[in-house]
Enzyme design. Structure first.
Site, PDB file in Angstrom:
ATOM      1  N   SER A  38       1.663 139.724 110.048  1.00 41.25           N
ATOM      2  CA  SER A  38       1.453 138.556 110.914  1.00 41.25           C
ATOM      3  C   SER A  38       0.637 139.060 112.094  1.00 41.25           C
ATOM      4  CB  SER A  38       2.819 138.061 111.400  1.00 41.25           C
ATOM      5  OG  SER A  38       2.676 137.193 112.510  1.00 41.25           O
TER       6      SER A  38
ATOM      7  N   TYR B 185      11.134 139.270 115.165  1.00 45.02           N
ATOM      8  CA  TYR B 185      10.037 139.067 114.207  1.00 45.02           C
ATOM      9  C   TYR B 185       8.862 139.996 114.521  1.00 45.02           C
ATOM     10  CZ  TYR B 185       6.639 136.333 111.458  1.00 45.02           C
ATOM     11  OH  TYR B 185       5.680 135.927 110.558  1.00 45.02           O
TER      12      TYR B 185
HETATM   13  C1  8X3 Z   1       3.493 133.756 112.317  1.00 44.64           C
HETATM   14  C2  8X3 Z   1       2.514 133.809 113.428  1.00 44.64           C
HETATM   15  O1  8X3 Z   1       2.183 133.401 115.914  1.00 44.64           O
HETATM   16  O2  8X3 Z   1       4.318 132.721 114.984  1.00 44.64           O
HETATM   17  O3  8X3 Z   1       3.489 134.897 111.542  1.00 44.64           O
HETATM   18  O4  8X3 Z   1       3.835 135.035 115.279  1.00 44.64           O
HETATM   19  S1  8X3 Z   1       3.273 133.742 114.946  1.00 44.64           S
END
Ligand code: 8X3
Length: 249
Positions: free
Chosen positions: A133, A146
């Site tokens: 990402s 994340y």
């Molecule tokens: C998703 C993109 O901008 O939410 O992988 O991190 S973001």
């Protein structure tokens, strides 16, 4: 015999779109996910899609799939299963969510990669695609779980490329920015659809799961000696993580 492409997290979003596109482009696709009802729908779209119940956080589940694929011409693995499970500041975050986020996004990809490398080696050709990402390349507030997990995915891609040097196995990291899918933001905001919708508010054309599938198709269908190390893919409205053009009424 058609080459096999294994896609994890294939029940929705980028995974489902990729499974469909690779099947339409001549691959025999093994589409794995936990939700068999969703996969059954996907299988109806193309007879080149074979569905399999798969939980990348479960070593047994991964081994069961790998055992079925021994001797098969597996040339592509799309490590797509993943997601964000909170939107908390680090100071407020839950260690259980940290563990879950790493388990799905990072260790899950490691399990699949480990299981399929010997099969790709035996086939004499392979391509491991890791879905990271833009969150794997830069930090932003309230996304620590994340962000850290996707940075780890990026590190995994780099490490694998070094370790597989000399083998006929490519390693590609795909780093999408703003992609509007049915589930990603809703899952991150624990089902809060209003908060999820705010992410894309006023953005004329966020990327779609099909846009990302197209970049994956391109990378895996290039001649076998061409390795795309990293593809960062954003909508034109997103110049950088915090620089998003929005038309707000
Ligand atoms: C998703 C993109 O901008 O939410 O992988 O991190 S973001």
């Amino acid at each position: 015999m058609k080459n096999y492409a294994v896609v994890t997290g294939a029940s929705s979003g980028i995974g489902a779109a990729t499974a469909k596109l690779l099947a339409a482009n001549g691959f025999h696709v093994i589409a794995g996910a936990r939700r068999m009802d969703r996969l059954a729908e996907l299988a109806k779209s193309d007879s080149n899609i074979e569905i399999v119940e798969l939980d990348v956080t479960d070593q047994k589940s991964v081994e069961t799939l790998a055992a079925k694929l021994v001797g098969k011409p597996v040339s592509v693995l799309i490590n797509n299963a993943g997601g964000a499970f909170d939107a908390a500041a680090v100071a407020d975050s839950d260690p259980e969510i940290w563990a879950k986020t790493f388990e799905v996004n990072v260790t899950g990809a490691v399990r699949m990669t480990k299981a399929l490398i010997p099969i790709m080696k035996a086939h004499g050709q392979g391509h491991i695609v890791l879905m990271s990402s833009t969150a794997g390349r830069i930090a932003y507030e309230n996304g620590g779980t994340y962000i850290a997990a996707k940075h780890a995915v990026a590190a995994l891609a780099g490490t694998l490329r070094l370790e597989l040097n000399g083998e006929p196995i490519r390693v590609t990291e795909i780093a999408p920015g703003m992609v509007k899918t049915d589930e990603f933001a809703v899952t991150r905001f624990a089902g809060d659809k209003v908060k999820a919708a705010k992410v894309y508010e006023g953005v004329e054309k966020p990327l779609t799961d099909s846009d990302i599938a197209e970049t994956i198709r391109w990378a895996v269908m290039l001649p076998a000696h061409i390795n795309i190390d990293l593809l960062v893919v954003r909508p034109i409205a997103q110049a950088a993580q915090h620089k998003v053009h929005r038309i707000l009424k």
